[in-house]
Structures are given as structure tokens and as C-alpha cells.
Write a protein that holds these residues in place. Structure first.
Motif, PDB file in Angstrom:
ATOM      1  N   ARG A   8      25.737 -27.393 -38.447  1.00  0.00           N
ATOM      2  CA  ARG A   8      25.598 -28.278 -37.279  1.00  0.00           C
ATOM      3  C   ARG A   8      24.419 -29.239 -37.418  1.00  0.00           C
ATOM      4  O   ARG A   8      24.299 -30.189 -36.651  1.00  0.00           O
ATOM      5  CB  ARG A   8      25.462 -27.450 -36.010  1.00  0.00           C
ATOM      6  CG  ARG A   8      24.164 -26.676 -35.881  1.00  0.00           C
ATOM      7  CD  ARG A   8      24.167 -25.826 -34.621  1.00  0.00           C
ATOM      8  NE  ARG A   8      22.916 -25.101 -34.463  1.00  0.00           N
ATOM      9  CZ  ARG A   8      22.683 -24.236 -33.478  1.00  0.00           C
ATOM     10  NH1 ARG A   8      23.625 -23.991 -32.587  1.00  0.00           N
ATOM     11  NH2 ARG A   8      21.520 -23.627 -33.393  1.00  0.00           N
ATOM     12  N   ALA A  54      25.907 -33.011 -38.723  1.00  0.00           N
ATOM     13  CA  ALA A  54      27.144 -33.215 -37.962  1.00  0.00           C
ATOM     14  C   ALA A  54      28.047 -34.259 -38.601  1.00  0.00           C
ATOM     15  O   ALA A  54      29.270 -34.201 -38.453  1.00  0.00           O
ATOM     16  CB  ALA A  54      26.806 -33.603 -36.522  1.00  0.00           C
ATOM     17  N   SER A  58      32.229 -21.740 -29.229  1.00  0.00           N
ATOM     18  CA  SER A  58      32.127 -23.155 -28.878  1.00  0.00           C
ATOM     19  C   SER A  58      31.494 -23.993 -29.988  1.00  0.00           C
ATOM     20  O   SER A  58      31.361 -25.213 -29.850  1.00  0.00           O
ATOM     21  CB  SER A  58      31.309 -23.326 -27.593  1.00  0.00           C
ATOM     22  OG  SER A  58      29.979 -22.856 -27.782  1.00  0.00           O
ATOM     23  N   SER A  59      31.109 -23.354 -31.108  1.00  0.00           N
ATOM     24  CA  SER A  59      30.495 -24.068 -32.221  1.00  0.00           C
ATOM     25  C   SER A  59      31.470 -25.067 -32.839  1.00  0.00           C
ATOM     26  O   SER A  59      32.595 -24.717 -33.198  1.00  0.00           O
ATOM     27  CB  SER A  59      30.038 -23.072 -33.285  1.00  0.00           C
ATOM     28  OG  SER A  59      29.743 -23.716 -34.500  1.00  0.00           O
ATOM     29  N   GLU A  60      31.021 -26.298 -32.983  1.00  0.00           N
ATOM     30  CA  GLU A  60      31.870 -27.327 -33.576  1.00  0.00           C
ATOM     31  C   GLU A  60      32.133 -27.042 -35.050  1.00  0.00           C
ATOM     32  O   GLU A  60      33.237 -27.301 -35.555  1.00  0.00           O
ATOM     33  CB  GLU A  60      31.221 -28.709 -33.422  1.00  0.00           C
ATOM     34  CG  GLU A  60      32.112 -29.845 -33.894  1.00  0.00           C
ATOM     35  CD  GLU A  60      31.470 -31.217 -33.720  1.00  0.00           C
ATOM     36  OE1 GLU A  60      32.086 -32.214 -34.157  1.00  0.00           O
ATOM     37  OE2 GLU A  60      30.350 -31.283 -33.169  1.00  0.00           O
ATOM     38  N   LEU A 105      34.869 -24.490 -35.266  1.00  0.00           N
ATOM     39  CA  LEU A 105      36.147 -25.125 -34.940  1.00  0.00           C
ATOM     40  C   LEU A 105      36.692 -25.905 -36.132  1.00  0.00           C
ATOM     41  O   LEU A 105      37.890 -25.819 -36.449  1.00  0.00           O
ATOM     42  CB  LEU A 105      35.976 -26.051 -33.730  1.00  0.00           C
ATOM     43  CG  LEU A 105      37.204 -26.885 -33.333  1.00  0.00           C
ATOM     44  CD1 LEU A 105      38.374 -25.985 -32.975  1.00  0.00           C
ATOM     45  CD2 LEU A 105      36.866 -27.835 -32.190  1.00  0.00           C
ATOM     46  N   LYS A 106      35.827 -26.638 -36.827  1.00  0.00           N
ATOM     47  CA  LYS A 106      36.278 -27.442 -37.963  1.00  0.00           C
ATOM     48  C   LYS A 106      36.783 -26.564 -39.107  1.00  0.00           C
ATOM     49  O   LYS A 106      37.780 -26.885 -39.750  1.00  0.00           O
ATOM     50  CB  LYS A 106      35.142 -28.347 -38.459  1.00  0.00           C
ATOM     51  CG  LYS A 106      34.806 -29.496 -37.524  1.00  0.00           C
ATOM     52  CD  LYS A 106      36.007 -30.435 -37.358  1.00  0.00           C
ATOM     53  CE  LYS A 106      35.666 -31.592 -36.439  1.00  0.00           C
ATOM     54  NZ  LYS A 106      36.841 -32.470 -36.217  1.00  0.00           N
TER      55      LYS A 106
END
Length: 478
Positions: free
Chosen positions: A318, A321, A348-350, A353-354
């Protein structure tokens, strides 16, 4: 017992006749072929094998042909090592002096070098002359410049080499391990870029490679290209990082394991056959540079089928980004495990998710040895959005470890159950600290959670309270 008494023929001692039993009959042990007796002796420590010379005439020098030699002075305390050292040195000298011309299959040497570098090298050279196949060397207290014997680097019989010594690894100009299949190197310092490149280019049949806490002084690039390499492990920590770039060409690489602080950069190329890989990040450094190195390493692992990541990998990403939209596609990935011993992973970590969105064929998802959580400030519909395609088509099994009923952890499980529409089973391990009352309470909470898949079963497990925690209990809630 002194070294001489281990070697020389005992005087004034009654020998035990192993060729006869107590009734005077022929004993099968004494009649066994010599190769079988040598095989039996190979399981003994070298000192004990030498002691068998007192048994009978036939055994007097049988030990001189044993295929395995094991000399270890480092297992003792520092004070005992100092006291035993003179006898140890004499004993190793005599074993090689009296040995016959038979092949040494395995030679292990663990000792302090101090001022006896030439003596240590004489032993290693003797092992090479006896066509040694497996060589295990651990050397400590190297006081002066130290170079391993030249003959070692051109051995035609060596198949396995374990080398641990805290010193500069001085390499000869000619290196060719024509039969070396297993190489484990620890604590050494590589200081010459050209010779280091020669070293890693002289391994035509290498299958397994481990680099453990090695240092790369003033080296900018290290290229590792072993056409038959199928397993590679790297362990490094902060004091051993020097910002070197590793180019690893792994056409046949099947297993890759990294554990360390990523103070060096690792790039994998042509890793089409990769099956299992793990990255355990052991640093609290959240710099953009570390994030870029994590991303580059993940890119090289894109063909992997089974992937294990520590939670710090997700945390570090993160901090760069701009790299997340360029996360590699893991088209072959079927099992993903997060080892979250250091910190919980937030759904909720982006970055999480990726990774999930780039794993379209994922079937198994595990959050092991630590916590899974969800930010309660976020609405459920905004977490894991857009929903990863694997949640809609492939994800069948989820495992969550150390569930303690925390509100955030319950929220995370609720989201997973809701969005994984083809899920067949979710297994939840209760924390060992949960009381029976709380287990019952949390089971009721879990069974009431809505599910996106009508075929999904919720299974809870825990260990009993026995000291060894050997019994695992299980309940299928639905």
C-alpha cells in the motif's frame, strides 16, 4: 578417552568375540558380509565406529573403510571445545592417516579453525581425493584469511555441498561442479562479482539451492542460471543486505521460498513451471523501495499454483499505490495462504483486493496462524468491491485461524460468506483461549450469518486442553 586409544589396538583388555554367542555357536553378526557390516557402522558416530576395533580381529581395522565420517566439535560448550580440541585434531588426523582407499560417501566437519587453516584444508582435500559425494562443512572462529582447497571446486563426484562459515568466500578462477545437485551456503560473504558469477555458472546439474544469511559486498548484479534447478530458498536479514540485484532464470524451477527483509532485489525470469512459492517479509520497513521489490518479486512468481504470503507483504504494497493497478495476473493460482503472525489482514485492504482480483482461478483461500479482520467503519458492500471473479466462479474453500469472536473478525467472515457464491466449505479454528461457553455463543452467531452459496457448510474446529494439544475437535454447523 584419548584419540590414540580410539585408534590403537588395546592392550591388556579381554576382547569380546562377536563371532560366537554365549553358547559358543556361530553368531550371524560375525558372518555377515563386509559391505553389510560397513553399512551398519555408517550409522554410528565416527568415534563409536572406531571403538568397534576392540571387538575382534576381523573388526580391528574395519572402521577404516566406513563410508561416512562425522567430526563435530561445535556441539560442545565453548569451554569444552577448548579442552577437547587437541584430542579432536589428533583424532581426525589419525582417521585419515589410517584410512584405506575406499570412497567416502559422506564427510561432515564442524569445528573452529583458529590457526589451523592448513590442517582443516588437508582434511577437506583428503575427502575430495577419496571421491566424497556429500560434504557438510561448518567452520567457526576463522582468525585469518581462509580459502577452501582448489580441488573442492572441480570435484567430479560431489553431489551435495553444505557450507557454513563466517568469512569472505574466496573463489578460484576455475569452477565446475559437474555432479553437484544440492548446494546450501550460509553466512559467507561474496566480494568478487566476476568470480561469483563464475561460481553460479558452474552448476550444470544443480537441483536445489539455499542461500542462508549470505552477504554480497559491493556486488551490483548476481545472475543465477542453473538449467535443472527446481528448488530455491533464500534467507536474509537486515545486516546482510547490500542492495544487490539478483537475476534468477528458473526454466525448471518448481519451488521458491524467500524469508527476509528484501534489502536486495530479486527478479525471476522464465519461471513457467513454478508450483509452490512463499514470501515471508521480516521487516518493518514500509518504504516505497521495499514495496517496489515486493511487486517485482510477485511479478516473477505469476505462474505459481500455490502461494503463501506473510501479512507484511500486503501492508508494504500500500506504500506504492501506483503499482497496484499493475499487479501481475496469477492465472494458475489455485491456493493462496496468508500467514498473518505479525498482524491481522484487513479485508478492506486495496492490496489484498488487487491480489484476489488477479487470481481468477483461486479455489482455496487461507488466513493462517493469525487474525482476519474487517474495518467496521466501512459498509459491507464497499469491501471486496468489485467482487473478485474467483468469488463468483472458483472459490470453494476458505480457512480462518484463531477466531476469538471479535466483532471485526465476525464482520470479515460475514463478508466472505456473502460474496463467495460458489463456496462449499468455510473452516474456522477457534482460539485456544476460548471458553466452552464462548464457543457455544460464537457457533450460534456463525450459523446465523447469511450465505451467498446455499451449499456452503460452516465447520468449526479447536484443540482440546491437553498439554500437547494433540486432539482436534470438530463440529459441522450446517
Amino acid at each position: 578417552m584419548e584419540a590414540n586409544s580410539l585408534i590403537q589396538k588395546p592392550i591388556k583388555k579381554q576382547k569380546l568375540n562377536v563371532e560366537q554367542d554365549i553358547d559358543g555357536n556361530s553368531n550371524c553378526l560375525g558372518n555377515l558380509p563386509e559391505e553389510i557390516l560397513l553399512h551398519i557402522l555408517s550409522f554410528l558416530r565416527t568415534e563409536d565406529a572406531v571403538r568397534t576395533s576392540v571387538l575382534c580381529k576381523r573388526w580391528e581395522y574395519l572402521w577404516a573403510s566406513i563410508p561416512n565420517l562425522d567430526f563435530n566439535l561445535l556441539h560442545a560448550s565453548h569451554a569444552k571445545r577448548k579442552l577437547r580440541r587437541p584430542l579432536f585434531m589428533k583424532f581426525v588426523d589419525k582417521v585419515f592417516c589410517l584410512r584405506d582407499s575406499s570412497v567416502i560417501e559422506r564427510f561432515s566437519l564442524c569445528c573452529d579453525v583458529l590457526s589451523d587453516a592448513s590442517r582443516v584444508n588437508t582434511w577437506i582435500s583428503a575427502a575430495v581425493r577419496h571421491n566424497v559425494q556429500e560434504l557438510f562443512i561448518t567452520l567457526e572462529n576463522i582468525k585469518r584469511e581462509f580459502s577452501l582447497p582448489y580441488c573442492l571446486f572441480t570435484s567430479k563426484t560431489l553431489t551435495s555441498l553444505d557450507l557454513y562459515m563466517s568469512c569472505i568466500f574466496k573463489l578460484p578462477s576455475t569452477i565446475c561442479f559437474s555432479n553437484l545437485k544440492v548446494l546450501n551456503i550460509g553466512k559467507v560473504t561474496f566480494s568478487d562479482e566476476y568470480l561469483t558469477q563464475q561460481f553460479f555458472s558452474g552448476l550444470p546439474v544443480l537441483e536445489e539451492l539455499e542461500l542462508n544469511r549470505c552477504s554480497w559486498v559491493d556486488l551490483k548484479v548476481v545472475r543465477i542460471s542453473a538449467p535443472k534447478l527446481h528448488s530455491m530458498s533464500i534467507f536474509e536479514f537486515e545486516c546482510y543486505g547490500d542492495g544487490c540485484q539478483f537475476m534468477i532464470f528458473g526454466v525448471g524451477l518448481k519451488n521458491f521460498n524467500y524469508c527476509g527483509c528484501l534489502l536486495n532485489e530479486y527478479c525471476l525470469y522464465e519461471s513457467f513451471s513454478l508450483e509452490k512459492a512463499s514470501i515471508h517479509l521480516g521487516t518493518n520497513d514500509t518504504s516505497e523501495q521495499i514495496a517496489h521489490r515486493v511487486h517485482k518479486l510477485l511479478t516473477g512468481l505469476s505462474n505459481v499454483q500455490f502461494l503463501r504470503l506473510s501479512s507484511k507483504v500486503v501492508k508494504v504494497l500500500r506504500y506504492a499505490a501506483e503499482l497496484l493497478p499493475h499487479m501481475p495476473m496469477f492465472n494458475n493460482l489455485v491456493s493462496l495462504m496468508f500467514n498473518v503472525t505479525e498482524m491481522s489482514i484487513d479485508l478492506s485492504s486495496e492490496a489484498l483486493l488487487k491480489i484476489l482480483q488477479r487470481s481468477p482461478c483461486l479455489e482455496n483461500l487461507k488466513f493462517w496462524t493469525g487474525g482476519l479482520t474487517s474495518n467496521c467503519e466501512e459498509e459491507d458492500d464497499r469491501i471486496l468491491d468489485p467482487v473478485p471473479s474467483c468469488f463468483l466462479s472458483h472459490l470453494k474453500r476458505i480457512k480462518v485461524d484463531r477466531y476469538d469472536g471479535d466483532e471485526n473478525r465476525l464482520s470479515a467472515i460475514k463478508i466472505l460468506l456473502k460474496k463467495a457464491v460458489v463456496l462449499e466449505k468455510i473452516v474456522i479454528f477457534f482460539s485456544v483461549f476460548l471458553s466452552l461457553e464462548n464457543r457455544v455463543k460464537f457457533c450460534k452467531q456463525l450459523i446465523e450469518l447469511p450465505r451467498g452459496s446455499h451449499n456452503c457448510k460452516i465447520v468449526v474446529k479447536w484443540y482440546d486442553c491437553s498439554p500437547d494439544r494433540s486432539t482436534k475437535c470438530k463440529i459441522v454447523l450446517s
